[in-house]
Design a protein around this motif. Sequence first.
Motif, PDB file in Angstrom:
ATOM      1  N   THR A   4     -30.838 -26.414 -17.179  1.00 35.86           N
ATOM      2  CA  THR A   4     -32.350 -27.105 -17.106  1.00 35.86           C
ATOM      3  C   THR A   4     -32.635 -27.341 -15.601  1.00 35.86           C
ATOM      4  N   SER A   5     -31.646 -28.020 -14.878  1.00 35.54           N
ATOM      5  CA  SER A   5     -31.968 -28.341 -13.534  1.00 35.54           C
ATOM      6  C   SER A   5     -31.899 -27.058 -12.443  1.00 35.54           C
ATOM      7  N   SER A   6     -31.154 -25.863 -12.818  1.00 36.18           N
ATOM      8  CA  SER A   6     -30.967 -24.916 -11.854  1.00 36.18           C
ATOM      9  C   SER A   6     -31.941 -23.611 -12.299  1.00 36.18           C
ATOM     10  N   GLY A   7     -32.191 -23.751 -13.552  1.00 33.40           N
ATOM     11  CA  GLY A   7     -32.886 -22.306 -13.976  1.00 33.40           C
ATOM     12  C   GLY A   7     -31.806 -21.283 -14.144  1.00 33.40           C
ATOM     13  N   ARG A   8     -30.602 -21.416 -13.985  1.00 31.94           N
ATOM     14  CA  ARG A   8     -29.477 -20.373 -14.108  1.00 31.94           C
ATOM     15  C   ARG A   8     -28.838 -20.530 -15.274  1.00 31.94           C
ATOM     16  N   THR A   9     -28.340 -19.272 -15.960  1.00 36.21           N
ATOM     17  CA  THR A   9     -27.898 -19.169 -17.024  1.00 36.21           C
ATOM     18  C   THR A   9     -26.242 -18.809 -16.876  1.00 36.21           C
ATOM     19  N   PRO A  10     -25.124 -19.520 -17.196  1.00 35.55           N
ATOM     20  CA  PRO A  10     -23.948 -19.434 -16.982  1.00 35.55           C
ATOM     21  C   PRO A  10     -23.207 -18.234 -17.765  1.00 35.55           C
ATOM     22  N   VAL A  11     -22.224 -17.538 -17.316  1.00 36.43           N
ATOM     23  CA  VAL A  11     -21.260 -16.727 -18.078  1.00 36.43           C
ATOM     24  C   VAL A  11     -20.464 -17.775 -19.038  1.00 36.43           C
ATOM     25  N   THR A  20     -36.466 -31.232 -12.263  1.00 41.67           N
ATOM     26  CA  THR A  20     -35.578 -31.866 -10.730  1.00 41.67           C
ATOM     27  C   THR A  20     -36.776 -32.607 -10.104  1.00 41.67           C
ATOM     28  N   PHE A  21     -36.319 -33.415  -9.153  1.00 45.85           N
ATOM     29  CA  PHE A  21     -37.242 -34.116  -8.297  1.00 45.85           C
ATOM     30  C   PHE A  21     -36.722 -34.144  -6.820  1.00 45.85           C
ATOM     31  N   PRO A  22     -37.804 -34.214  -5.945  1.00 44.82           N
ATOM     32  CA  PRO A  22     -37.439 -33.984  -4.585  1.00 44.82           C
ATOM     33  C   PRO A  22     -36.812 -35.025  -3.880  1.00 44.82           C
ATOM     34  N   THR A  23     -35.974 -35.183  -3.264  1.00 45.83           N
ATOM     35  CA  THR A  23     -35.283 -36.159  -2.529  1.00 45.83           C
ATOM     36  C   THR A  23     -34.174 -35.880  -1.431  1.00 45.83           C
ATOM     37  N   HIS A  24     -34.338 -36.739  -0.353  1.00 47.31           N
ATOM     38  CA  HIS A  24     -33.302 -36.222   0.598  1.00 47.31           C
ATOM     39  C   HIS A  24     -33.444 -34.920   0.970  1.00 47.31           C
ATOM     40  N   GLY A  25     -34.551 -34.100   0.919  1.00 54.46           N
ATOM     41  CA  GLY A  25     -34.750 -32.798   1.522  1.00 54.46           C
ATOM     42  C   GLY A  25     -34.021 -31.896   0.430  1.00 54.46           C
ATOM     43  N   LYS A  26     -33.778 -32.386  -0.863  1.00 52.75           N
ATOM     44  CA  LYS A  26     -32.791 -31.321  -1.741  1.00 52.75           C
ATOM     45  C   LYS A  26     -33.906 -31.705  -3.054  1.00 52.75           C
ATOM     46  N   LEU A  27     -33.609 -30.932  -4.234  1.00 46.28           N
ATOM     47  CA  LEU A  27     -33.938 -30.994  -5.160  1.00 46.28           C
ATOM     48  C   LEU A  27     -32.838 -31.437  -6.311  1.00 46.28           C
ATOM     49  N   LEU A  28     -32.766 -32.577  -6.809  1.00 46.05           N
ATOM     50  CA  LEU A  28     -31.793 -32.983  -7.630  1.00 46.05           C
ATOM     51  C   LEU A  28     -32.236 -33.536  -9.067  1.00 46.05           C
ATOM     52  N   PRO A  29     -31.103 -33.276 -10.085  1.00 45.30           N
ATOM     53  CA  PRO A  29     -31.703 -33.495 -11.511  1.00 45.30           C
ATOM     54  C   PRO A  29     -32.850 -34.424 -11.820  1.00 45.30           C
ATOM     55  N   GLY A  30     -33.889 -34.067 -12.417  1.00 40.22           N
ATOM     56  CA  GLY A  30     -34.870 -34.898 -12.827  1.00 40.22           C
ATOM     57  C   GLY A  30     -34.799 -35.390 -14.242  1.00 40.22           C
ATOM     58  N   ALA A  31     -35.861 -35.970 -14.674  1.00 43.40           N
ATOM     59  CA  ALA A  31     -35.767 -36.702 -16.155  1.00 43.40           C
ATOM     60  C   ALA A  31     -35.799 -35.451 -17.036  1.00 43.40           C
ATOM     61  N   GLY A  32     -36.209 -34.579 -16.900  1.00 43.80           N
ATOM     62  CA  GLY A  32     -36.166 -33.347 -17.756  1.00 43.80           C
ATOM     63  C   GLY A  32     -34.509 -32.972 -18.014  1.00 43.80           C
ATOM     64  N   THR A  33     -33.894 -33.212 -17.049  1.00 44.36           N
ATOM     65  CA  THR A  33     -32.599 -32.663 -17.252  1.00 44.36           C
ATOM     66  C   THR A  33     -31.894 -33.967 -18.092  1.00 44.36           C
ATOM     67  N   ILE A  34     -32.099 -35.062 -17.988  1.00 46.42           N
ATOM     68  CA  ILE A  34     -31.345 -36.099 -18.744  1.00 46.42           C
ATOM     69  C   ILE A  34     -32.046 -35.835 -20.242  1.00 46.42           C
ATOM     70  N   VAL A  35     -33.374 -35.643 -20.414  1.00 53.14           N
ATOM     71  CA  VAL A  35     -33.983 -35.617 -21.546  1.00 53.14           C
ATOM     72  C   VAL A  35     -33.371 -34.269 -22.290  1.00 53.14           C
ATOM     73  N   GLY A  36     -33.279 -33.322 -21.646  1.00 48.17           N
ATOM     74  CA  GLY A  36     -32.657 -32.057 -22.143  1.00 48.17           C
ATOM     75  C   GLY A  36     -31.312 -32.071 -22.708  1.00 48.17           C
ATOM     76  N   THR A  37     -30.506 -33.051 -22.398  1.00 44.28           N
ATOM     77  CA  THR A  37     -29.212 -33.485 -23.155  1.00 44.28           C
ATOM     78  C   THR A  37     -29.565 -33.726 -24.404  1.00 44.28           C
ATOM     79  N   LEU A  38     -30.639 -34.463 -24.743  1.00 41.00           N
ATOM     80  CA  LEU A  38     -30.906 -35.017 -26.254  1.00 41.00           C
ATOM     81  C   LEU A  38     -31.488 -33.883 -26.926  1.00 41.00           C
ATOM     82  N   VAL A  39     -32.287 -33.107 -26.302  1.00 39.10           N
ATOM     83  CA  VAL A  39     -33.026 -31.799 -26.762  1.00 39.10           C
ATOM     84  C   VAL A  39     -32.043 -30.865 -27.277  1.00 39.10           C
ATOM     85  N   THR A  40     -31.067 -30.570 -26.402  1.00 36.00           N
ATOM     86  CA  THR A  40     -29.779 -29.594 -26.952  1.00 36.00           C
ATOM     87  C   THR A  40     -29.130 -30.168 -27.709  1.00 36.00           C
ATOM     88  N   SER A  41     -28.759 -31.403 -27.762  1.00 36.98           N
ATOM     89  CA  SER A  41     -27.600 -31.662 -28.993  1.00 36.98           C
ATOM     90  C   SER A  41     -28.430 -31.910 -30.061  1.00 36.98           C
TER      91      SER A  41
END
Lengths: 301, 301
Positions: free
Chosen positions: A213-220, B193-214
């Motif tokens: 989700t966060s990277s948009g990449r798909t792993p092997v 993701t969300f932008p912070t410290h000049g990077k893109l770190l995992p955002g709410a969608g990544t956390i929500v995604g754990t419940l969507v996937t499972s």
Amino acid sequence: MTQTVAKITTPAQVEEFLAQYDDFLFDCDGVLWSGNHLLPSVVETLEFLRSRGKRLIFVTNNSTKSRKAYTSKFAKFGITVSKDEIFGSAYSSAIYLSQVLKFPKDKKVLIVGEAGMEEELAEVGIQTVGGTDPSLRKVEASDEDLANLAYDPTIGAVLCGLDFHITYLKMANALVQIQNPSTLFLATNIDSTFPTHGKLLPGAGTIVGTLVTSSGRTPVSLGKPSGAMMDSIKAKFKFDAERACMVGDRLNTDIAFGRAGGLGTLLVLTGVTKESELEGEPPVVPAYVIDKLGSLYEYLH
Amino acid sequence: MTQTVAKITTPAQVEEFLAQYDDFLFDCDGVLWSGNHLLPSVVETLEFLRSRGKRLIFVTNNSTKSRKAYTSKFAKFGITVSKDEIFGSAYSSAIYLSQVLKFPKDKKVLIVGEAGMEEELAEVGIQTVGGTDPSLRKVEASDEDLANLAYDPTIGAVLCGLDFHITYLKMANALVQIQNPSTLFLATNIDSTFPTHGKLLPGAGTIVGTLVTSSGRTPVSLGKPSGAMMDSIKAKFKFDAERACMVGDRLNTDIAFGRAGGLGTLLVLTGVTKESELEGEPPVVPAYVIDKLGSLYEYLH
């Protein structure tokens, strides 16, 4: 449903089924046990199959334990197996990295997962970071921790599996590595859930999903139903696919895996897939279905 | 690209842009600041807009802070705002639960997320569990913890947002609740993701995604670009959509959100979306683009 599923419910059907196969590949969670609970007549069934001259191979997507550690789990249930009868997704990942990718000795693999992954990679001589490192297992990551995250060119791959100790810091660190396209992205397996304590809890696919989700990449993926895992198993055990049967509790991993590899398939109903899912039009169907593995023994005794 | 994007690069273009709008809705992260770093000329631009009689509304998908706590963040940067000028996704969720769903007073919302969500729900009189509860914030969940997880009928909804303290136990507990179809499943927002410290770190969608996937379920999202959030904002601020402009750094949330609501849109290039993404055929395009928000002020002074 265009293919028929034979349900095994009589002694004659058991004999007919057994006559077709020499090698039996077993999924473990949901087939032999459910969490910490041994399923009925499993020990008797495995002993019975051995007594009939069948070869047993235990194939598991569980990446949290090494093959060696996994033998203890079998022993706890009174099942005797050797390390070499076990083929886990952490081992499969180690084989893929060392033999297929020829992963360079001077690079490291960042592990998001448990000790089993560290142990299998160490056994084939691959350097790892992350994994059980306590500095990433803290639930309170500071702003400074996040600010300090940076791409590390010595990390050649991120390998993600089930991680009971997942933290935001681990996710963020792994994400920063795979945001660089030159970092390989591998998953031990992508099962969204796993059966334990009579429940379905988040599986490796849920942890891997955070990076997808966060990277948009798909792993092997190196676990069932990946063809990469089947190729490794065949190379190691050298069986005739037509005389081998994959036994599992899940249509979209175990049964798909067996079918894709040209093996026979037996679905047991003690895990994820319910019998009602065979009605309608499931994407893949087993050749055989039985209520539980132990019934192979029970019907004949 | 079938729609043209006007790039603002001259004083005359700034004046032409400003003349069209009375109300300005701002995304915050990536527009006003990036992590803990104030972007250039932002304070001057906001003061300048106020001096021109424009109304400012700060719309944020950040669910970790309540509106009240968020005013401190503005103050830290030298920006004076009132709580009522802020519209966050935790507040949006509280409004949706209390006003749209008429969430029952005798039920609880299980929060996967930070204090901001607890505070906004408490303010509208909704009972919560989870959230910052230390008993779920432990990285070492025991086998017993997992065995004891059970569906709780007093929990009417699971609300998930960005959680810097995510743990396996939290994921598993929330999953067990939403495996029951009668439990509502809501997300503050689904930014990957969300932008912070000049990077893109995992955002709410990544956390929500754990419940969507499972779970295989999809939540109702109460953040940008959800129409539910826009409806709440319009109901509260009662502006004329044609005379309002959404300013954001991200095509697929901010700009999509503004366009769907019938507002004007201004993309700033200080956050997630890069100018190169406007070439080719992006799924949504802004009416205007500018290198940074502060240039509105700089071009005129």
